[in-house]
Scaffold this active site. Structure first.
Site, PDB file in Angstrom:
ATOM      1  N   GLY A  14      -5.700   3.682  13.305  1.00 43.63           N
ATOM      2  CA  GLY A  14      -5.349   5.092  13.193  1.00 43.63           C
ATOM      3  C   GLY A  14      -3.889   5.320  12.816  1.00 43.63           C
ATOM      4  CG  HIS A  17       5.536   8.078  15.638  1.00 45.17           C
ATOM      5  ND1 HIS A  17       5.437   8.186  14.268  1.00 45.17           N
ATOM      6  CD2 HIS A  17       5.343   9.323  16.141  1.00 45.17           C
ATOM      7  CE1 HIS A  17       5.180   9.451  13.954  1.00 45.17           C
ATOM      8  NE2 HIS A  17       5.118  10.159  15.072  1.00 45.17           N
ATOM      9  NE  ARG A  41      -6.351   3.298   0.363  1.00 45.35           N
ATOM     10  CZ  ARG A  41      -7.226   2.900  -0.552  1.00 45.35           C
ATOM     11  NH1 ARG A  41      -7.691   3.752  -1.450  1.00 45.35           N
ATOM     12  NH2 ARG A  41      -7.641   1.650  -0.585  1.00 45.35           N
ATOM     13  NE  ARG A 101       3.224   2.022   0.776  1.00 43.20           N
ATOM     14  CZ  ARG A 101       2.885   2.508  -0.415  1.00 43.20           C
ATOM     15  NH1 ARG A 101       1.626   2.725  -0.726  1.00 43.20           N
ATOM     16  NH2 ARG A 101       3.813   2.767  -1.313  1.00 43.20           N
ATOM     17  N   GLY A 124      16.305   0.657   7.171  1.00 43.62           N
ATOM     18  CA  GLY A 124      16.476  -0.504   8.053  1.00 43.62           C
ATOM     19  C   GLY A 124      17.303  -0.264   9.306  1.00 43.62           C
ATOM     20  CG  ASN A 171       4.885   2.166  14.390  1.00 40.14           C
ATOM     21  OD1 ASN A 171       5.877   1.890  13.699  1.00 40.14           O
ATOM     22  ND2 ASN A 171       4.305   3.354  14.331  1.00 40.14           N
ATOM     23  CB  SER A 212       5.866   6.809  21.258  1.00 41.16           C
ATOM     24  OG  SER A 212       5.900   8.133  21.719  1.00 41.16           O
ATOM     25  CB  ALA A 243      16.282   7.569  22.255  1.00 44.56           C
TER      26      ALA A 243
END
Ligand code: GAR
Length: 366
Positions: free
Chosen positions: A313, A279, A233, A261, A179, A277, A306, A343
């Site tokens: 995907g 990443h 999954r 996931r 978290g 998201n 990013s 960052a």
């Protein structure tokens, strides 16, 4: 007293458009709440009308105004707002739409020109509306607003700050881990960098994930959703449960925060262009797990982070922001990961804030 003119159906507005079209004339369309009419509205509508041969105003229904502006709005019910608009010489037709956005009305009426007020560029229009306008081939015109004239300022002048306050965007957070991303978002909400949002629900696929603990301590509803029998999954029932949880919490944006996931149709379809998201790599490089370790092992001189929209995907949706992080001599996986996460604490709130502004772009004339 009866009103002198009435609200048109979308079909009637389309007939008006087609009649104009047959004689080479153009229908101008704009949309807004027009809750407390002021001189800025009148000048704006006159200018919009001058862009074509008739002006159709799509008016947000009361529930739609409430969802955009908060529980204290509208001040005036839709019938009264429509009647006031129809009293203006610039306005030829008024239609009403009940969704938050005018997208369906645009598709049904197919105006020749779309007018929007404010400090927007065609690029910063609401994404759904922009898509609909492109599909129907409408020309987009951004008109200057009159400085100092807005409903918000009018309400503030009337001493009604509650009504003037915009509604906070409701964030639903989805995470699998400790978290730190959620903590970063909450810190940004507290210090004002993300003040126009609130976290209303945190969901995790991991029952004892610390992210749930952080949410509960803060008084935010936190739920575990059983991911099903798979290791990586996310099963169909879990996808549906996550969708339903976020829907019933009336979430505007879904924020992935260390979620490990892949989301599928049930969630993606329910929140188109509304799932973000973070990443830990400079995508498209190093999607997947432990991206910082992948960059280090590949001998890169820089890693990074990013923020992107989520699609089917793996870490592959449209990029919204990136920040490079140099790889220093002697860096370990841990030290690099830590710098990337610092960052991220800056970048993610900044991108969410910009994106929230884009989504919430107020109807053309506030
Ligand atoms: C973040 O560094 C984020 O970039 C990464 O997980 C970390 C946050 O976890 N996410 C991914 O790798 C997604 N592919 P936390 O918020 O649970 O501490």
């Amino acid at each position: 007293m009866v009103s002198s003119a009435s609200v048109a159906t979308w079909e009637e507005a389309r007939v008006l458009r087609d009649e104009l079209d047959q004689t080479g004339k153009r229908l101008v369309f704009t949309n807004g709440c027009f809750d407390v009419l002021h001189v800025g509205h009148v000048r704006y509508l006159n200018e919009a009308r001058s862009l074509g041969d008739a002006l159709c105003v799509a008016l947000n229904a009361d529930a739609s105004v409430r969802s955009l502006k908060g529980p204290h709005r509208p001040i005036n019910p839709v019938e009264h707002r429509a009647e006031v608009l129809l009293g203006l010489s610039a306005v030829d037709a008024v239609v009403v739409f009940s969704e938050a956005r005018a997208t369906n009305a645009i598709r049904a009426i197919q105006p020749h020109v779309y007018a929007k007020g404010g400090d927007y560029t065609p690029e910063s229009l609401n994404l759904e509306e922009r898509e609909a306008l492109d599909d129907v081939g409408a020309q987009i015109e951004i008109l200057d607003l009159v400085a100092g004239q807005s409903t918000t300022e009018t309400l503030a002048r009337l001493g009604r700050p509650e009504e003037a306050k915009p509604r906070a965007l409701r964030l639903g957070v989805l995470g699998s881990g400790r978290g730190s991303t959620l903590e970063g978002l909450l810190a940004a909400i507290d210090d004002g960098r993300l003040s126009q949002t609130e976290v209303v629900l945190v969901v995790s696929d991991v029952e004892d994930a610390f992210i749930l603990e952080i949410a509960r301590k803060r008084g935010i509803e936190a739920v575990h959703v059983d991911p099903g029998p798979y290791k990586t999954r996310l099963g169909e029932p879990a996808q549906k449960e996550i969708r339903d949880r976020f829907r019933s919490a009336a979430v505007d944006l879904v924020i992935l925060a260390g979620f490990m996931r892949r989301l599928k149709t049930p969630v993606l379809q329910a929140f188109p262009n509304r799932i973000l998201n973070v990443h830990p790599s400079l995508l498209p490089k190093y999607p997947g797990r432990a991206a910082w370790a992948q960059a280090l092992a590949a001998g890169e001189s820089q890693a990074g982070t990013s923020i992107h929209l989520v699609d089917e995907g793996i870490d592959s949706g449209r990029l919204l922001g990136q920040e490079p992080v140099p790889i220093l001599p002697g860096d370990t996986e841990e030290s690099l990961q830590q710098r990337i996460q610092s960052a991220e604490r800056e970048l993610y709130p900044r991108v969410i804030s910009e994106y929230a502004r884009l989504l919430a772009s107020p109807p053309s004339c506030e």
